[in-house]
Design a protein around this motif. Structure first.
Motif, PDB file in Angstrom:
ATOM      1  N   MET A  18      -5.109   6.310   5.472  1.00 54.16           N
ATOM      2  CA  MET A  18      -3.693   6.397   5.867  1.00 54.16           C
ATOM      3  C   MET A  18      -3.510   6.309   7.372  1.00 54.16           C
ATOM      4  SD  MET A  18      -2.215   9.260   3.213  1.00 54.16           S
ATOM      5  CE  MET A  18      -3.715  10.197   2.927  1.00 54.16           C
ATOM      6  N   ARG A  19      -4.246   5.419   8.008  1.00 60.11           N
ATOM      7  CA  ARG A  19      -4.126   5.269   9.460  1.00 60.11           C
ATOM      8  C   ARG A  19      -2.703   4.852   9.852  1.00 60.11           C
ATOM      9  NH1 ARG A  19      -9.063   4.796  12.235  1.00 60.11           N
ATOM     10  NH2 ARG A  19     -10.889   4.674  10.858  1.00 60.11           N
ATOM     11  N   GLY A  20      -2.185   5.503  10.859  1.00 60.46           N
ATOM     12  CA  GLY A  20      -0.889   5.131  11.408  1.00 60.46           C
ATOM     13  C   GLY A  20       0.307   5.548  10.588  1.00 60.46           C
ATOM     14  N   MET A  21       0.101   6.356   9.546  1.00 59.23           N
ATOM     15  CA  MET A  21       1.221   6.791   8.727  1.00 59.23           C
ATOM     16  C   MET A  21       1.797   8.092   9.294  1.00 59.23           C
ATOM     17  SD  MET A  21       1.832   4.608   6.324  1.00 59.23           S
ATOM     18  CE  MET A  21       1.362   3.280   7.445  1.00 59.23           C
ATOM     19  N   SER A  22       2.910   7.982   9.978  1.00 60.54           N
ATOM     20  CA  SER A  22       3.542   9.145  10.596  1.00 60.54           C
ATOM     21  C   SER A  22       3.909  10.175   9.540  1.00 60.54           C
ATOM     22  CB  SER A  22       4.806   8.706  11.350  1.00 60.54           C
ATOM     23  OG  SER A  22       5.474   9.807  11.912  1.00 60.54           O
ATOM     24  N   TRP A  71       9.489   2.512  -7.110  1.00 57.64           N
ATOM     25  CA  TRP A  71       8.085   2.426  -6.724  1.00 57.64           C
ATOM     26  C   TRP A  71       7.526   3.770  -6.267  1.00 57.64           C
ATOM     27  CZ3 TRP A  71       5.844  -2.568  -4.238  1.00 57.64           C
ATOM     28  CH2 TRP A  71       6.127  -3.658  -5.079  1.00 57.64           C
ATOM     29  N   SER A  72       8.316   4.558  -5.568  1.00 57.33           N
ATOM     30  CA  SER A  72       7.826   5.881  -5.162  1.00 57.33           C
ATOM     31  C   SER A  72       7.555   6.747  -6.382  1.00 57.33           C
ATOM     32  CB  SER A  72       8.833   6.562  -4.236  1.00 57.33           C
ATOM     33  OG  SER A  72       8.906   5.904  -2.985  1.00 57.33           O
ATOM     34  N   THR A  73       8.440   6.666  -7.357  1.00 56.93           N
ATOM     35  CA  THR A  73       8.229   7.414  -8.600  1.00 56.93           C
ATOM     36  C   THR A  73       6.982   6.918  -9.314  1.00 56.93           C
ATOM     37  OG1 THR A  73      10.603   7.815  -8.855  1.00 56.93           O
ATOM     38  CG2 THR A  73       9.248   7.986 -10.839  1.00 56.93           C
ATOM     39  N   LEU A  74       6.779   5.602  -9.316  1.00 55.18           N
ATOM     40  CA  LEU A  74       5.584   5.025  -9.934  1.00 55.18           C
ATOM     41  C   LEU A  74       4.326   5.561  -9.263  1.00 55.18           C
ATOM     42  CD1 LEU A  74       4.290   2.964 -11.875  1.00 55.18           C
ATOM     43  CD2 LEU A  74       4.626   1.224 -10.101  1.00 55.18           C
ATOM     44  N   LYS A  84       0.859  -1.182   0.000  1.00 58.55           N
ATOM     45  CA  LYS A  84       0.000   0.000   0.000  1.00 58.55           C
ATOM     46  C   LYS A  84       0.898   1.235   0.000  1.00 58.55           C
ATOM     47  CE  LYS A  84      -3.924  -0.548   0.951  1.00 58.55           C
ATOM     48  NZ  LYS A  84      -5.172  -0.919   0.227  1.00 58.55           N
ATOM     49  N   LEU A  85       0.751   2.045  -1.030  1.00 56.29           N
ATOM     50  CA  LEU A  85       1.471   3.311  -1.094  1.00 56.29           C
ATOM     51  C   LEU A  85       0.456   4.439  -1.048  1.00 56.29           C
ATOM     52  CD1 LEU A  85       3.564   1.231  -2.241  1.00 56.29           C
ATOM     53  CD2 LEU A  85       4.487   3.125  -3.589  1.00 56.29           C
ATOM     54  N   PRO A 141       9.702   4.663   3.014  1.00 55.99           N
ATOM     55  CA  PRO A 141       9.734   4.801   1.552  1.00 55.99           C
ATOM     56  C   PRO A 141      11.059   4.370   0.940  1.00 55.99           C
ATOM     57  CG  PRO A 141       8.683   6.700   2.535  1.00 55.99           C
ATOM     58  CD  PRO A 141       9.236   5.891   3.680  1.00 55.99           C
ATOM     59  N   GLU A 142      12.167   4.616   1.657  1.00 56.93           N
ATOM     60  CA  GLU A 142      13.467   4.239   1.106  1.00 56.93           C
ATOM     61  C   GLU A 142      13.673   2.723   1.062  1.00 56.93           C
ATOM     62  OE1 GLU A 142      14.146   5.625   5.434  1.00 56.93           O
ATOM     63  OE2 GLU A 142      12.940   6.222   3.690  1.00 56.93           O
TER      64      GLU A 142
END
Length: 284
Positions: free
Chosen positions: A239-243, A201-204, A166-167, A194-195
């Motif tokens: 986006m629960r829990g995404m700091s 994948w981040s670019t995608l 999940k992104l 993310p790293e």
């Protein structure tokens, strides 16, 4: 600046945390779009469109006509609710997306003697919609009986080992996690830095935002033999829990200017690809 949260759940953790940050410098209100009338005043500078009901989208369109900034736009949100449009937009942008075929009902799919296993989903994404793996004719016959009038899409089933990547993206900032697929049990998300995602994948994920005209969205990705495949795009997920996500959302809402996302821009992308109907094999 006056910022409006368009939602029936203003206490949602993402919205509540962003609200707390925004109220330090801005006026923030919440609006349940299903309770307002057609004459409700458009008196906010920015609307965060978390709700996706027909009334919510109609209200967002009216706000846009009055010159208000809406995140995400009504057009972009609608595109994510229609899995046919989703496939068309992804293919037009040359994003990796599975072959997809549209059918008027499960019975129409049954008449084509399909090859199993298949993923079968409601064409129109909504709460409690149809999303199921179908392994044989008996299962498809049961589906045709239980969902006789449901427009669907069919996709080749891809085994992901029980976990989806999940992104989530907020104004270009990427957040990520692993979640148990809905087919295999209760949702459980494990955050990923993310790293630590596979290269590219981040670019995608950011390319999805450009293709769909989205500023706040989620992308579900499966990996098969090292190759990613996008299987779903969601406008304004939880986006629960995404700091860091509430901070990114608050910064986006408070930023001056307007997201140039319009229905015309999105519709222009549909001319390149169309999802086949009535059993024709889809290709990318």
């Amino acid at each position: 600046m006056r910022i409006c949260l368009v939602t029936d759940r203003p206490d949602h953790p993402l919205l509540a945390d962003a609200h707390a940050l925004l109220t330090l410098r801005h006026e923030v209100i919440a609006l349940d779009p299903d309770t307002v009338t057609d004459g409700h005043p458009i008196n906010a500078d920015v609307y965060l469109l978390k709700a996706r009901t027909a009334k919510a989208l109609a209200f967002a369109e009216r706000a846009e006509r009055h010159g208000a900034r809406v995140l995400n736009s009504a057009a972009a949100t609608r595109a994510c609710q229609d899995r046919v449009r989703m496939a068309e937009l992804a293919w037009a942008a040359r994003l990796p997306f599975p072959a997809t075929t549209a059918f008027a009902s499960p019975a129409r799919l049954l008449a084509t003697a399909p090859v199993f296993p298949l993923m079968v989903k409601s064409r129109h994404s909504r709460r409690h919609d149809l999303v199921a793996r179908v392994d044989d004719l008996d299962a498809l016959r049961t589906m045709a009986r239980d969902w006789p009038d449901e427009p669907i899409v069919a996709q080749e089933f891809v085994d992901n080992g029980g976990w989806d990547h999940k992104l989530w993206v907020v104004d270009g900032h990427v957040f990520a996690g692993l979640r148990r697929t809905a087919l295999d049990g209760p949702a459980e998300t494990k955050p990923i830095a993310p790293e630590d995602l596979p290269t590219g994948w981040s670019t995608l994920a950011r390319r999805v935002g450009i293709a769909f005209g989205l500023d706040v969205y989620g992308v579900d990705i499966l990996e098969v033999d090292g190759i990613p495949s996008i299987i779903d795009v969601n406008a304004f997920p939880g986006m629960r829990g995404m700091s860091g996500a509430p901070e990114a959302l608050a910064a986006l809402a408070a930023r001056d200017g307007n997201s140039d996302r319009t229905e015309k821009r999105i519709e222009a992308r549909f001319s390149a690809f169309r999802v086949p109907d009535a059993g024709c094999k889809a290709s990318q």
